[in-house]
Each structure stands twice: as C-alpha cells, then as structure tokens.
Design a protein around this motif. Structure first.
Motif, short mmCIF file in Angstrom:
data_model
loop_
_atom_site.label_atom_id
_atom_site.label_comp_id
_atom_site.label_asym_id
_atom_site.label_seq_id
_atom_site.Cartn_x
_atom_site.Cartn_y
_atom_site.Cartn_z
N MET A 13 -2.97 -36.83 25.53
CA MET A 13 -3.92 -37.94 25.60
C MET A 13 -5.04 -37.79 24.57
SD MET A 13 -3.04 -40.18 27.91
CE MET A 13 -4.58 -41.03 28.16
N ARG A 29 -11.74 -42.68 20.40
CA ARG A 29 -10.37 -42.20 20.26
C ARG A 29 -9.39 -43.38 20.11
NH1 ARG A 29 -7.64 -42.89 24.95
NH2 ARG A 29 -5.98 -41.47 24.33
N ARG A 30 -8.36 -43.16 19.29
CA ARG A 30 -7.37 -44.20 19.05
C ARG A 30 -6.34 -44.20 20.17
NH1 ARG A 30 -2.48 -44.26 16.46
NH2 ARG A 30 -2.75 -42.06 15.89
N ARG A 31 -6.05 -45.40 20.64
CA ARG A 31 -5.05 -45.53 21.71
C ARG A 31 -3.67 -45.13 21.17
NH1 ARG A 31 -1.38 -48.60 24.46
NH2 ARG A 31 -1.82 -49.11 26.64
N LYS A 32 -2.98 -44.33 21.95
CA LYS A 32 -1.67 -43.84 21.54
C LYS A 32 -0.56 -44.48 22.36
CE LYS A 32 -3.53 -39.26 20.35
NZ LYS A 32 -3.39 -37.79 20.60
N ARG A 33 0.66 -44.42 21.80
CA ARG A 33 1.86 -44.81 22.53
C ARG A 33 2.64 -43.53 22.86
NH1 ARG A 33 3.34 -50.04 22.62
NH2 ARG A 33 5.53 -49.44 22.93
N ASN A 40 1.25 -43.79 29.36
CA ASN A 40 0.99 -45.18 28.95
C ASN A 40 0.22 -45.93 30.03
OD1 ASN A 40 2.22 -45.12 26.39
ND2 ASN A 40 4.26 -45.32 27.32
N GLU A 43 -3.34 -44.99 29.73
CA GLU A 43 -3.95 -45.69 28.59
C GLU A 43 -4.32 -47.13 28.97
OE1 GLU A 43 -4.94 -44.60 25.81
OE2 GLU A 43 -3.75 -42.89 25.16
N LYS A 44 -3.44 -47.81 29.69
CA LYS A 44 -3.71 -49.18 30.12
C LYS A 44 -4.91 -49.24 31.05
CE LYS A 44 1.05 -50.91 29.73
NZ LYS A 44 2.22 -51.45 30.48
N LEU A 46 -7.38 -47.13 31.18
CA LEU A 46 -8.59 -46.87 30.39
C LEU A 46 -9.02 -48.13 29.63
CD1 LEU A 46 -7.85 -43.29 28.98
CD2 LEU A 46 -9.57 -43.92 30.69
N ASP A 47 -8.04 -48.90 29.13
CA ASP A 47 -8.37 -50.15 28.43
C ASP A 47 -9.04 -51.15 29.37
OD1 ASP A 47 -7.40 -49.24 26.05
OD2 ASP A 47 -5.41 -50.16 26.27
N ARG A 50 -12.53 -49.99 29.99
CA ARG A 50 -13.34 -50.17 28.80
C ARG A 50 -13.75 -51.65 28.63
NH1 ARG A 50 -10.13 -47.91 25.73
NH2 ARG A 50 -11.03 -45.82 25.76
#
Length: 258
Positions: A13, A29-33, A40, A43-44, A46-47, A50
């Motif tokens: 992460m 930080r850049r979102r990763k795949r 994933n 990440e969603k 966290l988006d 945010r």
C-alpha cells in the motif's frame, strides 16, 4: 490494517506501519492498482474518505448581501451595497421629460440647481460689480428675481401661462417648481406648462446675456412673440408625429391664449 494484511500489506500500500488514517488521507501518495482484491477495496475506501474530507473542508464562493452571505450572486444587491444612496430627486422628471428640447432642459437644470451665473453669485467672487437686474433695472439680480419676480419676466410669464394655470397661476420660483412636478395634472396641460417654462427660461437667460454684453435690448413684446412661436413650432411638430396622448396639444395651446 497490519493485523489484517501483515507487514507485506503495508509495503504494497505504500503506508508506514505507524501511520494514522488522517496521515494517509492527507498524504500525496499515488493510488495504486493491486493484484489482491482486498488491497483495491482498501484503496476505494480511502478514496471515499478523502472525498468526504475534501467536501467538508472545501472553500465555497459566498456573496454578501443585505441579509448575509449567500451562494447566489445578485446584481441588484451588489449595486445597492456599492453605491452611495442619495436624496431622491423630486424634480428630475419635470426637467428631463420626453419630447423636451435638450438645450432648454439643460438650462432649467442649471437654474434648478441655482448654478446660473446670476449677478448675486458673480459678486461673491468679483466684488464691486454692478449687480442690478438688466431686465428691469430695479433690483438685485438673483435666480428667483429673474424667474419671475422681475417686472419684465413676470409680464411675459403671465401672458404665456395665465390661460393654462387659471386660478393656480404663480410667479414665484418655488411655487412654479411645485406646479410643474404635479403628477395629477392632465398630460396636455402638464407638457405645455413644462415646455413653456423651459422655453421662457432659456429665452430670458439668452436676452439677459445679450444685454450684459452691450447688445440692444429686445422689447418684452418681441420676446413674448418669440417664445410663443417656439412653443407653437414644437407642438406643431409633435402633432405631425402623432405623439401618443398629445394628439391635440396644439389646439389646447391655442385655447389657452389670452
């Protein structure tokens, strides 16, 4: 997250093991795949968090109005708040009205504001000059005297307006100013009174200046005929144009002649 994913999860992460949720959201930080579905999903989530944080702390454009700040802009409220509100002008429509002759209206505007260079005003910056009225030669020249307390101007004014005003005839400046602003007066009567008022002031001021500069004085009967002719020419032109509400204004003027 460490308990769920272990040390490898934090590395994948790109998040420190000791980082808080706030630090993660505020970081750039850049979102990763990821290959793992759970990463994933994190990440969603966290988006989503945010976006909620940005929406809660986002700057909004608010416009100040009389009732406070609002999101909608109002031209009217902005104009009212930025201009300086003055005293309402009660005589404006009696000076600047449809079909008025601009140079006549401008002269009346100056007279109404008492800005004409009458001799009482001239004497204030040039003492010792002759301040006698050059029309009647009997009194101090002021605006009120010139329009229409002077015997010459009073005679001309009476001949022109006695038939219009009848019992309400007046030759005092303040009384005349009140008459021409009267809204209850008939349209033909009001127009004739206002227009002859402006024409007379313009003609008398022009004659006054001619005499001040040494030209031969025109007899008051000649001035009377000139003013009457100027009014008739204007009314005739208006009648030919068929101005709404003033179709018979020329006949009305002839009917008021003494």
């Amino acid at each position: 997250m460490y308990d769920l994913l272990g040390s490898r999860g934090t590395i994948d992460m790109g998040i420190r093991r000791e980082a808080t949720v706030e630090e993660v959201l505020l970081s750039h930080r850049r979102r990763k795949r990821h290959r793992r579905t759970i990463l994933n999903d994190i990440e969603k989530e966290l988006d989503v968090l945010r976006d909620k944080q940005n929406a809660a702390g986002r700057d909004l454009d608010l416009w100040r109005g009389p009732a406070g700040y609002k999101a909608k802009f109002s031209n009217r409220n902005t104009w009212l708040m930025t201009r300086e509100i003055g005293v309402t002008c009660t005589w404006g429509t009696s000076v600047w009205f449809p079909q008025a002759t601009p140079k006549f209206a401008f002269m009346v505007w100056l007279a109404t504001r008492n800005r004409l260079a009458t001799m009482d005003r001239v004497a204030s910056w040039s003492p010792g000059i002759d301040t006698t009225c050059c029309l009647c030669k009997n009194a101090l020249e002021t605006r009120n005297h010139l329009f229409f307390e002077c015997s010459v101007s009073a005679h001309i004014w009476k001949q022109l307006t006695q038939g219009i005003l009848q019992s309400s005839f007046a030759s005092n400046w303040d009384a005349i100013s009140s008459l021409i602003t009267c809204a209850s007066m008939g349209k033909q009567k009001r127009f004739c009174l206002r227009y002859v008022f402006q024409t007379t002031i313009y003609s008398l001021w022009r004659e006054r200046n001619r005499r001040r500069h040494g030209e031969a004085p025109a007899p008051k009967e000649v001035l009377l005929k000139q003013i009457d002719k100027a009014v008739r020419n204007k009314l005739s032109l208006m009648q030919s144009k068929r101005v709404k509400g003033l179709e018979g204004v020329l006949q009305y003027w002839f009917g008021t002649r003494l």
